[in-house]
Design a protein around this motif. Structure first.
Motif: not given
Lengths: 260, 260
Positions: A137-138, A255-258, B222-223
């Protein structure tokens, strides 16, 4: 924003033009039943060695599946992140350390038992699963190595003295984080975080006699061990790590997606 | 190590020599039934105004209790911590932000709704309870002010332009954290952390036109929003806050005790 696939997968297999990449059952199930993916849809794949690849779902079945690697999207880069040695924590806090240390670029996660550690067992598989998910995710190109839990001083046997070991310490001699990190910038680094009860006095004395140990102070408030882990990794990245340039960040959101 | 009491309590009442400090029912119950305290035992009390006091349990009953303040142990100090404006998060992550932001010295916790915030309600009481518990355990002399949740731009109305608002931003113009923080050292500060999905483009444009906003980059990974909150507060404290000196840390362990 490009139409970069939103799903990133960490895989074992080599990635090269046209390579078939096997997916084990759990992974195939996740793509098929949770993300509702179909053959032909695209994902990103990385294995920690060959960069990041655009890949296509070739097949998804009950017992496994496969991707086909199409095109390299990012070159593998050296990610010389710090190692994190930490006393395992209770109540899911070790999982959260694995997740956030991955996002904060740790290269190694090593649970170590100290005298006051009151957690006797570490679920390494769960730590590793948290690290994989966070890496996917990051946007990392690698997953931190999760090492077998062992007693603290065993983990330090044969330590390469070129690698500085920052110890979050109660000693009055500890330098503020910014001075300590700046003074050792450019050296490979590791951080040691003790348990909630702190290090035992004899243990701390033993640490302070090691030539590669640098005690670091984290300000006037008493931090929980997990908070301290996040804090030191962030400070290290900001001062000595890959936050010092903005390379590569332009095309990605912060920020990563939701999938929260 | 002195025989400093291990229990610290945040109280409302004024603290002065011999003052009677009422405890409401829940607090009295906790001391009596969980910690098994008896009248005559000692605790530490602070109210955010009068420093930290050694106090004695005077009485513990079913509907409440009282302490008697005995002696001031620490003077109240100005704790000019940064404000934290954050989009509320799902799944207990807001609680963890309240806990860790308190340990990391935030003066204000302000949940703000952004366009992509998919959490509609914030339990302010729970945020405040987490902040109080963290303040008690981390040796702070104050508890962060928890502000009523509101839409982002409403929170910025009437903003004192002397206070820099660092925004963790996806913009390519964002400076690395260390440069941004160092450039504004000495100014009152606030941090704005967006939701997991990031800021909306128009929202970000609106922010970037505000004269007190400084966009900050947090490196190539991506944090998650909560990780980003911990990271920026730690970096700010290390570079511009109270981690720059070791004052007061000598007599205290770096990690709180093990009520985990």
């Amino acid at each position: 924003m490009t139409d970069r696939p939103r799903t990133r997968l960490f895989v074992d297999a080599p990635l090269s033009d046209g390579a078939a990449v096997p997916l084990e059952g759990g992974r195939a199930h996740y793509l098929r039943s949770v993300l509702r993916m179909q053959p032909g849809e695209r994902v990103l794949a990385f294995n920690g060695r060959d960069g990041e690849w655009l890949a296509e779902v070739a097949q998804l079945g009950k017992s496994g599946g496969a991707l086909t690697a199409l095109r390299r999207e990012r070159e593998q880069t050296g990610e010389e992140g710090p190692w994190l040695l930490f006393a395992p924590l209770k109540g899911g806090r070790s999982d959260s350390v694995a997740e956030k240390a991955t996002e904060l670029g740790a290269a190694v996660l090593h649970p170590v038992f100290t005298r006051r550690t009151d957690v006797g067992r570490v679920n390494l598989e769960r730590l590793a699963a948290n690290a994989v998910e966070a890496a996917e995710q990051c946007e990392r190109l690698s997953v931190p190595e999760v090492r077998e839990a062992c007693p603290l001083f065993k983990a330090l046997e044969g330590w390469d003295p070129a690698r500085v070991l920052f110890v979050a310490a109660e000693s009055g001699r500890a330098a503020p984080a910014v001075s300590a990190v700046t003074a050792h910038r450019g050296r490979p680094a590791a951080w040691l975080l003790g348990p909630e009860g702190g290090f035992d006095r004899a243990e701390l004395d033993g640490l302070m006699h090691l030539p590669f140990v640098v005690p670091v102070g984290l300000g006037p408030r008493v931090l929980r061990a997990d908070t301290a882990a996040f804090a030191v990794l962030a400070v290290w990245q900001a001062l000595a790590g890959d936050w010092t340039s903005q390379g590569g960040a332009d095309s990605r959101p912060p920020f990563r997606d939701d999938r929260g």
